[in-house]
Design a protein around this motif. Structure first.
Motif, mmCIF file in Angstrom:
data_model
loop_
_atom_site.group_PDB
_atom_site.id
_atom_site.type_symbol
_atom_site.label_atom_id
_atom_site.label_comp_id
_atom_site.label_asym_id
_atom_site.label_seq_id
_atom_site.Cartn_x
_atom_site.Cartn_y
_atom_site.Cartn_z
ATOM 1 N N VAL A 18 0.937 -7.175 -5.954
ATOM 2 C CA VAL A 18 2.064 -6.298 -5.633
ATOM 3 C C VAL A 18 1.757 -4.867 -6.067
ATOM 4 O O VAL A 18 2.049 -3.906 -5.342
ATOM 5 C CB VAL A 18 3.370 -6.817 -6.284
ATOM 6 C CG1 VAL A 18 4.482 -5.796 -6.186
ATOM 7 C CG2 VAL A 18 3.788 -8.135 -5.634
ATOM 8 N N LEU A 19 1.126 -4.716 -7.229
ATOM 9 C CA LEU A 19 0.746 -3.375 -7.695
ATOM 10 C C LEU A 19 -0.226 -2.701 -6.733
ATOM 11 O O LEU A 19 -0.115 -1.503 -6.468
ATOM 12 C CB LEU A 19 0.117 -3.446 -9.086
ATOM 13 C CG LEU A 19 1.042 -3.210 -10.251
ATOM 14 C CD1 LEU A 19 0.301 -3.383 -11.571
ATOM 15 C CD2 LEU A 19 1.694 -1.850 -10.189
ATOM 16 N N VAL A 20 -1.183 -3.454 -6.222
ATOM 17 C CA VAL A 20 -2.132 -2.877 -5.261
ATOM 18 C C VAL A 20 -1.380 -2.362 -4.038
ATOM 19 O O VAL A 20 -1.679 -1.282 -3.528
ATOM 20 C CB VAL A 20 -3.220 -3.893 -4.848
ATOM 21 C CG1 VAL A 20 -4.016 -3.386 -3.648
ATOM 22 C CG2 VAL A 20 -4.159 -4.187 -6.013
ATOM 23 N N LEU A 21 -0.407 -3.112 -3.587
ATOM 24 C CA LEU A 21 0.342 -2.722 -2.393
ATOM 25 C C LEU A 21 1.295 -1.557 -2.643
ATOM 26 O O LEU A 21 1.581 -0.792 -1.725
ATOM 27 C CB LEU A 21 1.121 -3.924 -1.846
ATOM 28 C CG LEU A 21 0.260 -5.075 -1.314
ATOM 29 C CD1 LEU A 21 1.125 -6.282 -0.981
ATOM 30 C CD2 LEU A 21 -0.562 -4.652 -0.110
ATOM 31 N N THR A 22 1.774 -1.409 -3.878
ATOM 32 C CA THR A 22 2.778 -0.383 -4.156
ATOM 33 C C THR A 22 2.243 0.800 -4.958
ATOM 34 O O THR A 22 2.693 1.926 -4.763
ATOM 35 C CB THR A 22 3.985 -0.991 -4.902
ATOM 36 O OG1 THR A 22 3.533 -1.579 -6.129
ATOM 37 C CG2 THR A 22 4.682 -2.040 -4.051
ATOM 38 N N LYS A 23 1.352 0.569 -5.862
ATOM 39 C CA LYS A 23 0.736 1.601 -6.713
ATOM 40 C C LYS A 23 -0.763 1.369 -6.656
ATOM 41 O O LYS A 23 -1.373 0.866 -7.612
ATOM 42 C CB LYS A 23 1.228 1.485 -8.156
ATOM 43 C CG LYS A 23 2.710 1.519 -8.333
ATOM 44 C CD LYS A 23 3.163 2.921 -8.552
ATOM 45 C CE LYS A 23 4.660 2.889 -8.908
ATOM 46 N NZ LYS A 23 5.322 4.101 -8.583
ATOM 47 N N THR A 24 -1.354 1.713 -5.535
ATOM 48 C CA THR A 24 -2.723 1.318 -5.208
ATOM 49 C C THR A 24 -3.745 1.742 -6.251
ATOM 50 O O THR A 24 -4.637 0.962 -6.597
ATOM 51 C CB THR A 24 -3.112 1.863 -3.824
ATOM 52 O OG1 THR A 24 -2.130 1.429 -2.879
ATOM 53 C CG2 THR A 24 -4.481 1.364 -3.396
ATOM 54 N N LYS A 25 -3.627 2.949 -6.755
ATOM 55 C CA LYS A 25 -4.652 3.441 -7.682
ATOM 56 C C LYS A 25 -4.725 2.569 -8.941
ATOM 57 O O LYS A 25 -5.789 2.045 -9.270
ATOM 58 C CB LYS A 25 -4.384 4.905 -8.035
ATOM 59 C CG LYS A 25 -5.549 5.572 -8.708
ATOM 60 C CD LYS A 25 -5.454 7.083 -8.690
ATOM 61 C CE LYS A 25 -4.221 7.580 -9.397
ATOM 62 N NZ LYS A 25 -4.220 9.029 -9.596
ATOM 63 N N ILE A 26 -3.623 2.374 -9.626
ATOM 64 C CA ILE A 26 -3.625 1.562 -10.850
ATOM 65 C C ILE A 26 -3.821 0.084 -10.519
ATOM 66 O O ILE A 26 -4.521 -0.641 -11.225
ATOM 67 C CB ILE A 26 -2.360 1.789 -11.709
ATOM 68 C CG1 ILE A 26 -2.492 1.090 -13.057
ATOM 69 C CG2 ILE A 26 -1.116 1.314 -11.001
ATOM 70 C CD1 ILE A 26 -3.513 1.698 -13.972
ATOM 71 N N GLY A 27 -3.219 -0.367 -9.423
ATOM 72 C CA GLY A 27 -3.350 -1.764 -9.025
ATOM 73 C C GLY A 27 -4.782 -2.156 -8.738
ATOM 74 O O GLY A 27 -5.237 -3.226 -9.140
ATOM 75 N N SER A 28 -5.514 -1.280 -8.050
ATOM 76 C CA SER A 28 -6.909 -1.603 -7.732
ATOM 77 C C SER A 28 -7.771 -1.647 -8.990
ATOM 78 O O SER A 28 -8.691 -2.463 -9.092
ATOM 79 C CB SER A 28 -7.477 -0.616 -6.711
ATOM 80 O OG SER A 28 -7.427 0.703 -7.213
ATOM 81 N N LEU A 29 -7.473 -0.805 -9.969
ATOM 82 C CA LEU A 29 -8.216 -0.857 -11.237
ATOM 83 C C LEU A 29 -7.902 -2.142 -12.009
ATOM 84 O O LEU A 29 -8.810 -2.751 -12.602
ATOM 85 C CB LEU A 29 -7.901 0.364 -12.096
ATOM 86 C CG LEU A 29 -8.551 1.671 -11.665
ATOM 87 C CD1 LEU A 29 -8.112 2.809 -12.581
ATOM 88 C CD2 LEU A 29 -10.068 1.554 -11.646
ATOM 89 N N ILE A 30 -6.650 -2.549 -11.987
ATOM 90 C CA ILE A 30 -6.278 -3.800 -12.664
ATOM 91 C C ILE A 30 -6.965 -4.986 -12.002
ATOM 92 O O ILE A 30 -7.511 -5.861 -12.681
ATOM 93 C CB ILE A 30 -4.744 -3.965 -12.686
ATOM 94 C CG1 ILE A 30 -4.141 -2.936 -13.645
ATOM 95 C CG2 ILE A 30 -4.339 -5.389 -13.054
ATOM 96 C CD1 ILE A 30 -2.637 -2.818 -13.579
ATOM 97 N N VAL A 31 -6.959 -5.014 -10.673
ATOM 98 C CA VAL A 31 -7.623 -6.104 -9.957
ATOM 99 C C VAL A 31 -9.131 -6.080 -10.231
ATOM 100 O O VAL A 31 -9.751 -7.130 -10.429
ATOM 101 C CB VAL A 31 -7.307 -6.064 -8.446
ATOM 102 C CG1 VAL A 31 -8.201 -7.004 -7.660
ATOM 103 C CG2 VAL A 31 -5.843 -6.412 -8.216
ATOM 104 N N THR A 32 -9.717 -4.904 -10.292
ATOM 105 C CA THR A 32 -11.146 -4.806 -10.605
ATOM 106 C C THR A 32 -11.443 -5.410 -11.972
ATOM 107 O O THR A 32 -12.351 -6.244 -12.115
ATOM 108 C CB THR A 32 -11.616 -3.332 -10.569
ATOM 109 O OG1 THR A 32 -11.392 -2.809 -9.259
ATOM 110 C CG2 THR A 32 -13.080 -3.205 -10.929
ATOM 111 N N ALA A 33 -10.685 -5.005 -12.971
ATOM 112 C CA ALA A 33 -10.889 -5.528 -14.328
ATOM 113 C C ALA A 33 -10.647 -7.035 -14.380
ATOM 114 O O ALA A 33 -11.396 -7.778 -15.028
ATOM 115 C CB ALA A 33 -9.964 -4.805 -15.303
#
Length: 135
Positions: free
Chosen positions: A65-80
């Motif tokens: 959901v974060l990737v879809l709504t707050k892409t910048k932080i969400g993509s970093l969280i998914v990466t980690a």
């Protein structure tokens, strides 16, 4: 898909939807038996492994959901998250799956980089051409 915005959108949808589906499956158990990937962690847990699987599922859905709504932080969280999963898989000797998760982490980090590029150019909603590629 020759422009940055289209590439960013494709990755955004991918790295938003896939964690949500994987997270949901921690409760539905359709894709796989997720507990088998816990390996040594199962012996260390002071509670039933299904509890950890449920927590992991909730974290994955939130990350999607974060990737879809707050892409910048969400993509970093998914990466980690994907790197952490890959390390756990390596410790458990599941090298083939760990490699897949590292590749997925690279894709998620690429989403972060593309999102930054769009923000820096101030063109988050319009197409930005990739240098050297004709549309």
């Amino acid at each position: 898909m020759k422009d940055i915005k289209n590439l960013q959108t494709l990755l955004k949808i991918t790295y938003g939807v896939v964690p949500i589906v994987a997270g949901l499956d921690k409760f539905l158990h359709i894709l796989t038996d997720w507990q088998k990937y816990l390996g040594f962690l199962t012996d260390l847990l002071p509670f039933d492994p299904t509890v950890l699987i449920s927590v992991i599922g909730m974290v994955e859905m939130a990350a999607g959901v974060l990737v879809l709504t707050k892409t910048k932080i969400g993509s970093l969280i998914v990466t980690a998250w994907l790197v952490a999963i890959a390390l756990t898989l390596v410790i458990n000797g599941l090298f083939d799956i760990a490699v897949r998760d590292v590749v997925m982490a690279i894709g998620s980090f690429t989403l972060y980089q593309l999102t930054l590029m769009l923000e820096q150019t101030g063109k988050t909603t319009e197409s930005v051409s990739v240098p050297g590629i004709q549309s």
